[in-house]
Motif scaffolding. Structure first.
Motif, PDB file in Angstrom:
ATOM      1  N   VAL A  77      37.645  21.801  33.400  1.00 40.60           N
ATOM      2  CA  VAL A  77      38.808  21.943  34.280  1.00 40.60           C
ATOM      3  C   VAL A  77      39.092  23.441  34.347  1.00 40.60           C
ATOM      4  O   VAL A  77      39.317  24.079  33.318  1.00 40.60           O
ATOM      5  CB  VAL A  77      40.026  21.178  33.723  1.00 40.60           C
ATOM      6  CG1 VAL A  77      41.231  21.390  34.612  1.00 40.60           C
ATOM      7  CG2 VAL A  77      39.698  19.700  33.565  1.00 40.60           C
ATOM      8  N   ALA A  78      39.041  23.991  35.587  1.00 42.38           N
ATOM      9  CA  ALA A  78      39.200  25.439  35.717  1.00 42.38           C
ATOM     10  C   ALA A  78      39.964  25.776  36.987  1.00 42.38           C
ATOM     11  O   ALA A  78      39.925  25.041  37.975  1.00 42.38           O
ATOM     12  CB  ALA A  78      37.834  26.116  35.737  1.00 42.38           C
ATOM     13  N   ILE A  79      40.637  26.898  36.939  1.00 41.18           N
ATOM     14  CA  ILE A  79      41.286  27.464  38.124  1.00 41.18           C
ATOM     15  C   ILE A  79      40.311  28.493  38.678  1.00 41.18           C
ATOM     16  O   ILE A  79      40.038  29.515  38.043  1.00 41.18           O
ATOM     17  CB  ILE A  79      42.631  28.114  37.760  1.00 41.18           C
ATOM     18  CG1 ILE A  79      43.592  27.057  37.215  1.00 41.18           C
ATOM     19  CG2 ILE A  79      43.222  28.833  38.969  1.00 41.18           C
ATOM     20  CD1 ILE A  79      44.882  27.614  36.673  1.00 41.18           C
ATOM     21  N   LYS A  80      39.778  28.209  39.859  1.00 39.11           N
ATOM     22  CA  LYS A  80      38.730  29.045  40.455  1.00 39.11           C
ATOM     23  C   LYS A  80      39.358  30.101  41.368  1.00 39.11           C
ATOM     24  O   LYS A  80      39.330  29.990  42.586  1.00 39.11           O
ATOM     25  CB  LYS A  80      37.748  28.169  41.209  1.00 39.11           C
ATOM     26  CG  LYS A  80      37.066  27.155  40.319  1.00 39.11           C
ATOM     27  CD  LYS A  80      36.152  26.244  41.116  1.00 39.11           C
ATOM     28  CE  LYS A  80      35.513  25.208  40.216  1.00 39.11           C
ATOM     29  NZ  LYS A  80      34.644  24.318  40.954  1.00 39.11           N
ATOM     30  N   LYS A 128      32.509  34.400  43.085  1.00 33.53           N
ATOM     31  CA  LYS A 128      32.453  32.938  43.051  1.00 33.53           C
ATOM     32  C   LYS A 128      32.544  32.412  41.624  1.00 33.53           C
ATOM     33  O   LYS A 128      33.000  31.298  41.400  1.00 33.53           O
ATOM     34  CB  LYS A 128      31.162  32.432  43.696  1.00 33.53           C
ATOM     35  CG  LYS A 128      31.174  32.481  45.186  1.00 33.53           C
ATOM     36  CD  LYS A 128      29.931  31.823  45.726  1.00 33.53           C
ATOM     37  CE  LYS A 128      29.974  31.810  47.235  1.00 33.53           C
ATOM     38  NZ  LYS A 128      28.811  31.154  47.816  1.00 33.53           N
ATOM     39  N   ASP A 129      32.095  33.203  40.671  1.00 32.63           N
ATOM     40  CA  ASP A 129      32.088  32.764  39.275  1.00 32.63           C
ATOM     41  C   ASP A 129      33.402  33.046  38.547  1.00 32.63           C
ATOM     42  O   ASP A 129      33.575  32.618  37.412  1.00 32.63           O
ATOM     43  CB  ASP A 129      30.941  33.445  38.514  1.00 32.63           C
ATOM     44  CG  ASP A 129      29.582  33.021  39.046  1.00 32.63           C
ATOM     45  OD1 ASP A 129      29.486  31.925  39.641  1.00 32.63           O
ATOM     46  OD2 ASP A 129      28.609  33.790  38.873  1.00 32.63           O
ATOM     47  N   LEU A 130      34.312  33.760  39.170  1.00 26.47           N
ATOM     48  CA  LEU A 130      35.576  34.075  38.506  1.00 26.47           C
ATOM     49  C   LEU A 130      36.448  32.824  38.427  1.00 26.47           C
ATOM     50  O   LEU A 130      36.741  32.194  39.438  1.00 26.47           O
ATOM     51  CB  LEU A 130      36.325  35.175  39.257  1.00 26.47           C
ATOM     52  CG  LEU A 130      35.660  36.545  39.288  1.00 26.47           C
ATOM     53  CD1 LEU A 130      36.494  37.508  40.119  1.00 26.47           C
ATOM     54  CD2 LEU A 130      35.466  37.081  37.885  1.00 26.47           C
ATOM     55  N   LYS A 131      36.820  32.475  37.212  1.00 29.90           N
ATOM     56  CA  LYS A 131      37.666  31.299  37.014  1.00 29.90           C
ATOM     57  C   LYS A 131      38.341  31.385  35.656  1.00 29.90           C
ATOM     58  O   LYS A 131      37.895  32.085  34.757  1.00 29.90           O
ATOM     59  CB  LYS A 131      36.862  30.007  37.123  1.00 29.90           C
ATOM     60  CG  LYS A 131      35.725  29.887  36.134  1.00 29.90           C
ATOM     61  CD  LYS A 131      34.887  28.656  36.401  1.00 29.90           C
ATOM     62  CE  LYS A 131      33.629  28.690  35.550  1.00 29.90           C
ATOM     63  NZ  LYS A 131      32.732  27.607  35.891  1.00 29.90           N
ATOM     64  N   PHE A 132      39.431  30.679  35.564  1.00 29.26           N
ATOM     65  CA  PHE A 132      40.160  30.563  34.311  1.00 29.26           C
ATOM     66  C   PHE A 132      39.973  29.129  33.823  1.00 29.26           C
ATOM     67  O   PHE A 132      40.458  28.185  34.437  1.00 29.26           O
ATOM     68  CB  PHE A 132      41.652  30.875  34.529  1.00 29.26           C
ATOM     69  CG  PHE A 132      42.471  30.735  33.295  1.00 29.26           C
ATOM     70  CD1 PHE A 132      42.385  31.653  32.263  1.00 29.26           C
ATOM     71  CD2 PHE A 132      43.334  29.659  33.147  1.00 29.26           C
ATOM     72  CE1 PHE A 132      43.147  31.514  31.124  1.00 29.26           C
ATOM     73  CE2 PHE A 132      44.098  29.508  32.005  1.00 29.26           C
ATOM     74  CZ  PHE A 132      43.996  30.446  30.989  1.00 29.26           C
ATOM     75  N   ASN A 152      37.746  34.967  47.794  1.00 28.60           N
ATOM     76  CA  ASN A 152      36.803  34.887  48.917  1.00 28.60           C
ATOM     77  C   ASN A 152      37.485  34.318  50.156  1.00 28.60           C
ATOM     78  O   ASN A 152      37.293  34.819  51.272  1.00 28.60           O
ATOM     79  CB  ASN A 152      35.599  34.016  48.557  1.00 28.60           C
ATOM     80  CG  ASN A 152      34.569  34.750  47.736  1.00 28.60           C
ATOM     81  OD1 ASN A 152      34.695  35.940  47.469  1.00 28.60           O
ATOM     82  ND2 ASN A 152      33.537  34.033  47.334  1.00 28.60           N
ATOM     83  N   SER A 153      38.263  33.271  49.978  1.00 30.60           N
ATOM     84  CA  SER A 153      38.956  32.657  51.113  1.00 30.60           C
ATOM     85  C   SER A 153      39.971  33.606  51.728  1.00 30.60           C
ATOM     86  O   SER A 153      40.139  33.637  52.952  1.00 30.60           O
ATOM     87  CB  SER A 153      39.657  31.365  50.678  1.00 30.60           C
ATOM     88  OG  SER A 153      38.698  30.409  50.287  1.00 30.60           O
ATOM     89  N   THR A 179      31.331  37.008  54.674  1.00 24.64           N
ATOM     90  CA  THR A 179      32.094  37.386  53.481  1.00 24.64           C
ATOM     91  C   THR A 179      31.305  37.079  52.218  1.00 24.64           C
ATOM     92  O   THR A 179      31.155  37.935  51.344  1.00 24.64           O
ATOM     93  CB  THR A 179      33.440  36.644  53.442  1.00 24.64           C
ATOM     94  OG1 THR A 179      34.159  36.943  54.626  1.00 24.64           O
ATOM     95  CG2 THR A 179      34.253  37.038  52.237  1.00 24.64           C
ATOM     96  N   ASP A 180      30.797  35.849  52.119  1.00 28.54           N
ATOM     97  CA  ASP A 180      30.088  35.432  50.903  1.00 28.54           C
ATOM     98  C   ASP A 180      28.761  36.162  50.720  1.00 28.54           C
ATOM     99  O   ASP A 180      28.361  36.440  49.588  1.00 28.54           O
ATOM    100  CB  ASP A 180      29.831  33.921  50.931  1.00 28.54           C
ATOM    101  CG  ASP A 180      31.102  33.108  50.796  1.00 28.54           C
ATOM    102  OD1 ASP A 180      32.146  33.683  50.420  1.00 28.54           O
ATOM    103  OD2 ASP A 180      31.063  31.891  51.072  1.00 28.54           O
TER     104      ASP A 180
END
Length: 134
Positions: free
Chosen positions: A74-77, A53-57, A83-84, A35-36
């Motif tokens: 501090v981020a919501i990944k 992988k780089d997408l985060k809030f 991906n999971s 997948t990755d």
């Protein structure tokens, strides 16, 4: 107590389950790498060059503390979560195919009845003779 544990550990179902767990963990690792390394880069390219992988809030940016040490952001990944989810779907689909194949093999073996033993043939003849006498 050791004897009981040995009997418990050597039961076929427990060994089968342990082997299945190890194989499942290995397959999950392989699915994650697939997948990755292959799926998500293609999906990202199709969407417009996005690396999931780089997408985060980011809730809070990284800052330097009073002692000079950096406090990480501090981020919501959510990209890792996507991906999971794809990993899960791949593993679930493959497990579905495995179970479907096993069930098909079981049906094939269950449909073929073994021929009757000589004792069963003799008992059937005796039964038929007794029915005729009544």
């Amino acid at each position: 107590m050791f004897k009981e544990f040995k009997e418990f550990a050597m039961k076929g179902n427990l060994l089968d389950m342990a082997i299945g767990l190890v194989m499942g963990a290995a397959f999950t690792k392989m699915a994650t790498a697939f997948t990755d390394g292959m799926i998500m880069p293609l999906v990202g390219k199709l969407i417009g060059g996005v690396d999931f992988k780089d997408l985060k809030f980011v809730i809070q940016d990284a800052v330097k503390g009073a002692d000079g040490k950096e406090i990480p952001a501090v981020a919501i990944k959510y990209g890792e979560f996507i991906n999971s989810c794809v990993d899960f779907l791949i593993v679930a689909f493959v497990m579905f195919l495995v179970v479907k194949a096993i069930n098909a093999m079981r049906k094939d073996t269950a449909m073929v009845a073994p021929p009757p033993t000589p004792q069963e043939v003799l008992l059937a003849e005796i039964r038929d003779l007794l029915k005729k006498q009544r």
